[in-house]
Scaffold this active site. Structure first.
Site, PDB file in Angstrom:
ATOM      1  N   HIS A 134      47.159  52.647  35.138  1.00 46.64           N
ATOM      2  CA  HIS A 134      45.843  53.054  35.635  1.00 46.64           C
ATOM      3  C   HIS A 134      45.519  52.253  36.890  1.00 46.64           C
ATOM      4  O   HIS A 134      45.627  51.023  36.886  1.00 46.64           O
ATOM      5  CB  HIS A 134      44.745  52.734  34.618  1.00 46.64           C
ATOM      6  CG  HIS A 134      44.823  53.519  33.346  1.00 46.64           C
ATOM      7  ND1 HIS A 134      44.024  54.603  33.099  1.00 46.64           N
ATOM      8  CD2 HIS A 134      45.609  53.369  32.248  1.00 46.64           C
ATOM      9  CE1 HIS A 134      44.300  55.086  31.893  1.00 46.64           C
ATOM     10  NE2 HIS A 134      45.264  54.351  31.355  1.00 46.64           N
ATOM     11  N   HIS A 168      52.633  54.871  32.208  1.00 48.22           N
ATOM     12  CA  HIS A 168      51.671  55.061  33.300  1.00 48.22           C
ATOM     13  C   HIS A 168      50.877  53.794  33.543  1.00 48.22           C
ATOM     14  O   HIS A 168      50.661  52.990  32.645  1.00 48.22           O
ATOM     15  CB  HIS A 168      50.719  56.228  33.005  1.00 48.22           C
ATOM     16  CG  HIS A 168      49.936  56.091  31.738  1.00 48.22           C
ATOM     17  ND1 HIS A 168      50.471  56.377  30.500  1.00 48.22           N
ATOM     18  CD2 HIS A 168      48.662  55.708  31.512  1.00 48.22           C
ATOM     19  CE1 HIS A 168      49.556  56.172  29.575  1.00 48.22           C
ATOM     20  NE2 HIS A 168      48.434  55.755  30.154  1.00 48.22           N
TER      21      HIS A 168
HETATM   22  P1  DGP Z   1      45.983  55.769  28.145  1.00 46.96           P
HETATM   23  O1  DGP Z   1      44.802  55.682  27.243  1.00 46.96           O
HETATM   24  O2  DGP Z   1      46.280  54.462  28.847  1.00 46.96           O
HETATM   25  O3  DGP Z   1      47.184  56.364  27.467  1.00 46.96           O
HETATM   26  O4  DGP Z   1      45.511  56.735  29.311  1.00 46.96           O
HETATM   27  C1  DGP Z   1      45.794  58.076  29.372  1.00 46.96           C
HETATM   28  C2  DGP Z   1      44.926  58.665  30.460  1.00 46.96           C
HETATM   29  O5  DGP Z   1      45.437  59.939  30.774  1.00 46.96           O
HETATM   30  C3  DGP Z   1      43.458  58.850  30.074  1.00 46.96           C
HETATM   31  O6  DGP Z   1      42.655  57.994  30.902  1.00 46.96           O
HETATM   32  C4  DGP Z   1      43.161  60.290  30.386  1.00 46.96           C
HETATM   33  C5  DGP Z   1      44.351  60.764  31.164  1.00 46.96           C
HETATM   34  N1  DGP Z   1      44.757  62.128  30.894  1.00 46.96           N
HETATM   35  C6  DGP Z   1      45.027  62.660  29.675  1.00 46.96           C
HETATM   36  N2  DGP Z   1      45.375  63.948  29.801  1.00 46.96           N
HETATM   37  C7  DGP Z   1      45.327  64.238  31.126  1.00 46.96           C
HETATM   38  C8  DGP Z   1      45.580  65.421  31.886  1.00 46.96           C
HETATM   39  O7  DGP Z   1      45.916  66.485  31.368  1.00 46.96           O
HETATM   40  N3  DGP Z   1      45.413  65.336  33.228  1.00 46.96           N
HETATM   41  C9  DGP Z   1      45.039  64.170  33.849  1.00 46.96           C
HETATM   42  N4  DGP Z   1      44.907  64.209  35.175  1.00 46.96           N
HETATM   43  N5  DGP Z   1      44.802  63.042  33.169  1.00 46.96           N
HETATM   44  C10 DGP Z   1      44.940  63.080  31.817  1.00 46.96           C
END
Ligand code: DGP
Length: 143
Positions: free
Chosen positions: A107, A105
């Site tokens: 950001h 992913h």
């Molecule tokens: P990273 O730390 O780069 O792996 O970012 C993961 C991101 O994913 C973190 O900013 C929060 C987001 N995230 C985790 N679980 C969920 C979810 O269930 N739904 C959404 N929309 N975002 C999520």
């Protein structure tokens, strides 16, 4: 969509599959964008691959191309809709990079001049010789 590489325990795979809800922004054949549930700032979004790849290293170039194109499209919309002071694209690989979800992913991170996010490491001139040597080490590792 048939034939997805998927991981039953992966939260982003569940969002891709529609088993978990998210505020979706955009999708194409290979990527999906939705709002981050833990935003640093208003407008913080994620662009994920539809297939499950744990990180940057595992994903094919065509998938990366789709994800970065999706990130630009979303970033442009965030810029136009929210007028942040700037936008960082951040992509984490591994625990030292604070990757918490092992599914590729990017950001889309809207920034405020005073948000004091830790990504602001400041600008100090580096040692030019050391930079050149490091560049050589990285070039030697390119595959
Ligand atoms: P990273 O730390 O780069 O792996 O970012 C993961 C991101 O994913 C973190 O900013 C929060 C987001 N995230 C985790 N679980 C969920 C979810 O269930 N739904 C959404 N929309 N975002 C999520």
């Amino acid at each position: 969509v048939a034939e997805h590489l998927t991981d039953a325990n992966c939260v982003f795979c569940k969002i891709v599959a529609g088993a978990l809800s998210a505020h979706k922004l955009y999708e194409d054949e290979k990527s999906l964008a939705f709002m981050d549930i833990n935003p640093l700032n208003t407008g913080h979004a994620l662009v994920v691959s539809k297939h499950h790849y744990p990180d940057l290293y595992a994903a094919p170039d065509a998938v990366l191309a789709a994800v970065i194109a999706g990130a630009r499209r979303v970033a442009t919309a965030v810029r136009d809709a929210l007028r942040p002071d700037g936008i960082n694209l951040v992509q984490a690989n591994g625990p030292g990079a604070a990757q918490s979800v092992p599914h590729l992913h990017v950001h889309v991170l809207p920034r405020k001049l005073d948000d004091d996010a830790k990504l602001n490491w400041g600008e100090r001139p580096g040692d030019r010789g050391a930079i050149a040597l490091t560049a050589e080490r990285i070039r030697s590792a390119l595959k």
